[in-house]
Design an enzyme around this catalytic site. Sequence first.
Site, PDB file in Angstrom:
ATOM      1  N   ALA A 138       0.805  -1.228   0.000  1.00  0.00           N
ATOM      2  CA  ALA A 138       0.000   0.000   0.000  1.00  0.00           C
ATOM      3  C   ALA A 138       0.832   1.269   0.000  1.00  0.00           C
ATOM      4  O   ALA A 138       0.538   2.220  -0.728  1.00  0.00           O
ATOM      5  CB  ALA A 138      -0.948  -0.027   1.206  1.00  0.00           C
ATOM      6  N   TYR A 266      11.205   0.258  -2.002  1.00  0.00           N
ATOM      7  CA  TYR A 266      12.260   0.960  -2.705  1.00  0.00           C
ATOM      8  C   TYR A 266      13.547   0.184  -2.545  1.00  0.00           C
ATOM      9  O   TYR A 266      13.571  -0.803  -1.811  1.00  0.00           O
ATOM     10  CB  TYR A 266      12.442   2.379  -2.122  1.00  0.00           C
ATOM     11  CG  TYR A 266      12.840   2.413  -0.656  1.00  0.00           C
ATOM     12  CD1 TYR A 266      14.176   2.512  -0.276  1.00  0.00           C
ATOM     13  CD2 TYR A 266      11.885   2.315   0.352  1.00  0.00           C
ATOM     14  CE1 TYR A 266      14.554   2.541   1.051  1.00  0.00           C
ATOM     15  CE2 TYR A 266      12.250   2.328   1.686  1.00  0.00           C
ATOM     16  CZ  TYR A 266      13.582   2.440   2.040  1.00  0.00           C
ATOM     17  OH  TYR A 266      13.955   2.438   3.365  1.00  0.00           O
ATOM     18  N   GLU A 345      12.270  -3.120  -7.597  1.00  0.00           N
ATOM     19  CA  GLU A 345      12.221  -2.194  -6.464  1.00  0.00           C
ATOM     20  C   GLU A 345      12.702  -0.835  -6.965  1.00  0.00           C
ATOM     21  O   GLU A 345      13.872  -0.679  -7.316  1.00  0.00           O
ATOM     22  CB  GLU A 345      13.102  -2.683  -5.321  1.00  0.00           C
ATOM     23  CG  GLU A 345      12.686  -4.019  -4.714  1.00  0.00           C
ATOM     24  CD  GLU A 345      11.582  -3.876  -3.678  1.00  0.00           C
ATOM     25  OE1 GLU A 345      11.125  -2.731  -3.458  1.00  0.00           O
ATOM     26  OE2 GLU A 345      11.187  -4.896  -3.089  1.00  0.00           O
TER      27      GLU A 345
END
Length: 386
Positions: A138, A266, A345
């Site tokens: 999310a 990330y 990522e």
Amino acid sequence: MEVDYLYDAVHQFGLDIWAHTVKGEIDVRIKKDQQRIHAIAERLQGCQVVIEDVEEYITQYEKDWASSGKKAEWHEEYHTYDEIVAWYQSLAATYPTLTTWVPSIGKSFEGRDQPAIHFTAPGGSNKKTIYVQCQIHAREWISGAVCQYIVDNLLANYGSVQNVTSLFETTNFVFVPFTNPDGYSHTWNGDRLWRKNRQTNSGSACIGTDVNRNYNSHWGEGGSSSNPCSDTYMGASPASAPETQNTVAYFKKQSSIIGAIDMHSYSQLILRPWGYTSANSPDETFLKSVGDGMRQTILNAGGVSYTSQKSIDLYVTTGTASDWFYDDEATESNDGYRAAGFTIELRDTGRYGFVLPPSEIIPNGNEIYHAFIYFAERVNESPIEV
């Protein structure tokens, strides 16, 4: 210190683990009421504060944007679930001969639609398929924003950019914009840093399943938690989350999927199977070549360094979407092909983490757009046959 040991040690304190890096470091968020952890961290060598106050950072960004009076272009800011659904619908209406809009592939736990968009050139037969999932976690807003950038630019460049036009002639593209629509909506209306879906758990007051630990690929064999309160809670059973069930069923409905990507943030990584074992996959040589090529394409496009590696070389994960794309269950109904499954990522490496500024959307989108074209061309040239 090995990253898995460090992860376990940090996990014991109940901290919010944001990322593991290829350097063997872990980014964690320490809450204000965890003062004992603050004191320990301050005494540990090698620890440094990257964002002093995450809540204040988010609040200040919202204030700065609201006071700027700027009306941004679509790819210059983040958007709500409803806004994004409307945008995709409008995009499909703009390109009616290229696109098919699917309002819902199924309902989320809270009843939200999980839409999909298909696009390809008119005509042709026996086309192969590239499948992409977005926004499975999310709080990783940039993942959905980059998906929007890719779709927008692919459609805009059909007919004018030769390699894009060629891909449309041979390929069906399928994008699922919201793998986790409830969790994403909650990050706008509740907790900006929420990760899981919003499913209730029997016998626990804690909410949510980590959808990216819930797929039936070595589910529960490590790198996830059986505790419903954990951010990596794997669910009560494989595909126990409705969002997992919907994406699995929809993937299986497609024909000849030769490549599939699960978009995340990330850490600037391109991850290939496997996540559960250090043993090479049967197609390690090819998958490594594709991942390395995407890494180089990103570097050429914007000068940003990504790392290409096997998922387990970062840390153990099981029940993930990208491993499932490549694994046997998905392959059984895939017309004799095994999808080249990847996790990407996105930016950055920790300076902003999950609260990446909207100014990063376009440059991040541009570099991944070029990497995506490279990916599509490579798997089209050499699809993995079973």
